[in-house]
Design a protein around this motif. Structure first.
Motif, PDB file in Angstrom:
ATOM      1  N   ALA A   1       1.189 -28.333  -5.555  1.00 60.83           N
ATOM      2  CA  ALA A   1       0.045 -27.817  -6.304  1.00 60.83           C
ATOM      3  C   ALA A   1       0.504 -26.798  -7.341  1.00 60.83           C
ATOM      4  N   GLY A   2       1.431 -25.931  -6.945  1.00 59.24           N
ATOM      5  CA  GLY A   2       1.963 -24.947  -7.883  1.00 59.24           C
ATOM      6  C   GLY A   2       2.668 -25.600  -9.058  1.00 59.24           C
ATOM      7  N   TRP A   3       3.491 -26.594  -8.753  1.00 63.44           N
ATOM      8  CA  TRP A   3       4.189 -27.305  -9.832  1.00 63.44           C
ATOM      9  C   TRP A   3       3.194 -28.017 -10.743  1.00 63.44           C
ATOM     10  N   SER A   4       2.154 -28.607 -10.163  1.00 63.26           N
ATOM     11  CA  SER A   4       1.175 -29.315 -10.994  1.00 63.26           C
ATOM     12  C   SER A   4       0.478 -28.350 -11.949  1.00 63.26           C
ATOM     13  N   LEU A   5       0.129 -27.165 -11.461  1.00 68.05           N
ATOM     14  CA  LEU A   5      -0.535 -26.188 -12.314  1.00 68.05           C
ATOM     15  C   LEU A   5       0.401 -25.685 -13.416  1.00 68.05           C
ATOM     16  N   MET A   6       1.665 -25.504 -13.081  1.00 68.51           N
ATOM     17  CA  MET A   6       2.628 -25.072 -14.098  1.00 68.51           C
ATOM     18  C   MET A   6       2.834 -26.154 -15.161  1.00 68.51           C
TER      19      MET A   6
ATOM     20  N   LEU B   1      -0.033 -18.325 -11.622  1.00 70.41           N
ATOM     21  CA  LEU B   1      -0.621 -18.748 -10.357  1.00 70.41           C
ATOM     22  C   LEU B   1       0.189 -19.888  -9.761  1.00 70.41           C
ATOM     23  N   GLY B   2       0.658 -20.796 -10.605  1.00 66.91           N
ATOM     24  CA  GLY B   2       1.523 -21.869 -10.134  1.00 66.91           C
ATOM     25  C   GLY B   2       2.799 -21.330  -9.505  1.00 66.91           C
ATOM     26  N   LEU B   3       3.388 -20.318 -10.134  1.00 67.42           N
ATOM     27  CA  LEU B   3       4.588 -19.692  -9.562  1.00 67.42           C
ATOM     28  C   LEU B   3       4.298 -19.083  -8.199  1.00 67.42           C
ATOM     29  N   PHE B   4       3.159 -18.398  -8.076  1.00 69.43           N
ATOM     30  CA  PHE B   4       2.779 -17.821  -6.778  1.00 69.43           C
ATOM     31  C   PHE B   4       2.563 -18.905  -5.732  1.00 69.43           C
ATOM     32  N   MET B   5       1.945 -19.992  -6.126  1.00 64.88           N
ATOM     33  CA  MET B   5       1.732 -21.092  -5.188  1.00 64.88           C
ATOM     34  C   MET B   5       3.058 -21.641  -4.675  1.00 64.88           C
ATOM     35  N   ILE B   6       4.005 -21.797  -5.577  1.00 67.54           N
ATOM     36  CA  ILE B   6       5.321 -22.295  -5.175  1.00 67.54           C
ATOM     37  C   ILE B   6       5.972 -21.314  -4.206  1.00 67.54           C
ATOM     38  N   ARG B   7       5.898 -20.046  -4.518  1.00 68.63           N
ATOM     39  CA  ARG B   7       6.497 -19.033  -3.634  1.00 68.63           C
ATOM     40  C   ARG B   7       5.832 -19.049  -2.263  1.00 68.63           C
ATOM     41  N   PHE B   8       4.498 -19.066  -2.250  1.00 68.06           N
ATOM     42  CA  PHE B   8       3.782 -19.099  -0.974  1.00 68.06           C
ATOM     43  C   PHE B   8       4.159 -20.339  -0.180  1.00 68.06           C
TER      44      PHE B   8
END
Length: 122
Positions: free
Chosen positions: A5-10, A61-68
């Motif tokens: 999801a994070g990658w998709s948003l980025m 937000l995408g970066l945060f999603m990836i980290r989480f």
């Protein structure tokens, strides 16, 4: 799913930037063209499409999603619901557009939440 999801948003943020960046009248903007009462409405729209819009926050937000996701955490359903409501509102206002791609991010987050609940049904 959170990492995807994070990658998709980025990717959406980068593609959005790639589409609009060549159209930006940088010289006019830096010359103060946006600060005048008679600013060109196309310039104003382009401003809100890129630097004044949600492209950078979506990327972050995408970066945060990836980290989480890499830490084994998931994004709360509140964030997922907020994204879904935002996209639905934008689609209602402008019709079919690039906003539809954010539904992929929402779908991945919902799928991740469902899979997490099935794996740990407390």
């Amino acid at each position: 799913m959170t990492v995807l999801a994070g990658w998709s948003l980025m990717v959406i943020a980068v593609l959005h930037t790639a589409v609009f960046l060549p159209q930006i009248p940088w010289g006019e903007w830096f010359g103060g063209g946006l600060r005048t009462a008679d600013a060109d409405m196309e310039w104003v729209a382009l401003f809100w499409a890129l630097p004044g819009g949600l492209t950078l926050p979506a990327f972050l937000l995408g970066l945060f999603m990836i980290r989480f996701g890499r830490q084994g955490q998931r994004i709360g359903l509140g964030v997922t619901a907020a994204l879904a409501v935002w996209v639905a509102g934008c689609l209602w206002l402008v019709g079919p557009s690039g906003f539809m791609f954010v539904l992929v991010t929402v779908g991945l987050l919902v799928t991740g939440a469902v899979l997490d609940r099935r794996a740990d049904p407390r």
